[in-house]
Design an enzyme around this catalytic site. Sequence first.
Site, PDB file in Angstrom:
ATOM      1  N   SER A  88       0.824  -1.216   0.000  1.00  8.25           N
ATOM      2  CA  SER A  88       0.000   0.000   0.000  1.00  8.25           C
ATOM      3  C   SER A  88       0.855   1.261   0.000  1.00  8.25           C
ATOM      4  CB  SER A  88      -0.911   0.015   1.232  1.00  8.25           C
ATOM      5  OG  SER A  88      -1.624  -1.193   1.334  1.00  8.25           O
TER       6      SER A  88
HETATM    7  N1  SAH Z   1      -0.973  -4.944   4.093  1.00  9.22           N
HETATM    8  C1  SAH Z   1      -0.237  -5.255   2.877  1.00  9.22           C
HETATM    9  C2  SAH Z   1      -0.931  -4.842   1.599  1.00  9.22           C
HETATM   10  C3  SAH Z   1      -2.168  -5.584   1.392  1.00  9.22           C
HETATM   11  S1  SAH Z   1      -2.587  -5.995  -0.264  1.00  9.22           S
HETATM   12  C4  SAH Z   1       1.148  -4.620   2.887  1.00  9.22           C
HETATM   13  O1  SAH Z   1       1.447  -3.854   3.820  1.00  9.22           O
HETATM   14  O2  SAH Z   1       1.935  -4.930   1.998  1.00  9.22           O
HETATM   15  C5  SAH Z   1      -3.985  -7.007   0.198  1.00  9.22           C
HETATM   16  C6  SAH Z   1      -3.618  -8.399   0.602  1.00  9.22           C
HETATM   17  O3  SAH Z   1      -4.799  -9.004   1.089  1.00  9.22           O
HETATM   18  C7  SAH Z   1      -3.128  -9.253  -0.543  1.00  9.22           C
HETATM   19  O4  SAH Z   1      -1.888  -9.820  -0.233  1.00  9.22           O
HETATM   20  C8  SAH Z   1      -4.219 -10.330  -0.669  1.00  9.22           C
HETATM   21  O5  SAH Z   1      -3.710 -11.592  -1.050  1.00  9.22           O
HETATM   22  C9  SAH Z   1      -4.778 -10.366   0.738  1.00  9.22           C
HETATM   23  N2  SAH Z   1      -6.128 -10.895   0.882  1.00  9.22           N
HETATM   24  C10 SAH Z   1      -7.210 -10.685   0.094  1.00  9.22           C
HETATM   25  N3  SAH Z   1      -8.278 -11.348   0.578  1.00  9.22           N
HETATM   26  C11 SAH Z   1      -7.860 -11.995   1.714  1.00  9.22           C
HETATM   27  C12 SAH Z   1      -8.491 -12.849   2.655  1.00  9.22           C
HETATM   28  N4  SAH Z   1      -9.780 -13.180   2.560  1.00  9.22           N
HETATM   29  N5  SAH Z   1      -7.759 -13.315   3.688  1.00  9.22           N
HETATM   30  C13 SAH Z   1      -6.450 -13.003   3.834  1.00  9.22           C
HETATM   31  N6  SAH Z   1      -5.794 -12.200   2.949  1.00  9.22           N
HETATM   32  C14 SAH Z   1      -6.480 -11.706   1.913  1.00  9.22           C
END
Ligand code: SAH
Length: 221
Positions: free
Chosen positions: A60
Amino acid sequence: MTVNARKIRLLMALRRNGVTDTQVLAAIERIPRDLFVPDAFQDQAWEDTALPIDLGQTISQPLIVALMTQALELSDRQKVLEIGTGSGYQAAILSRLVRRVYTVERLKPLLDEAEKRFQALRLHNITTRHGDGTKGWPEQAPFERILVTAAGGPDAPKDLTDQLAVGGVMVIPLGGGYREERVVRIRRTETGLTREDLWPVRFVPLLSDPPSETDQPARSA
Ligand code: SAH
């Protein structure tokens, strides 16, 4: 420009855009974002921009990380649940501010990489789990704080609000339609849940089906 100069420029941009919490700013300053960014984007590691990581996901934008962290109203005795570990950057920021971070990621290869980074930085108060974060982490509930870093539907998943402690705060991007999420702050009071609209944002989607070969690429910029 040196890394230090880039870092100072980023911190100034965050302040200008409403990040006032000095502890949040200190955490951004101390966690090396370059460690969470792929080699091809190293020159942009300290820019205020989201960047691609593996499997179509993103790390992000620092401003969003800082504002969401600030919106959680953290204190150092808390236990926080993060959904969507991704690169691990947000979890690393949280780990400097609270007692313990539980973070869930559905894509195992991303989680493995994130774990290596936590080890390298000696962030020993982060516990990880591979699975569907919309189910939360029942064995560790309730949580004083919950942060979701992928965009959900119109409402927060019930399993997550159920795992929020009384007096607890959840910050989650909720949609909307295509590219129309808003960051929402939900509080659990003695009598139920309150909901407050914070600001518009774009995030990769929160998916609850198991990962597959046909996973869509991220739609976040
Ligand atoms: N917090 C992260 C960025 C998040 S991107 C950072 O600091 O880099 C969003 C992430 O959520 C992705 O890696 C995606 O695979 C994950 N995601 C999406 N749906 C999800 C779910 N139901 N459970 C766990 N992770 C999930």
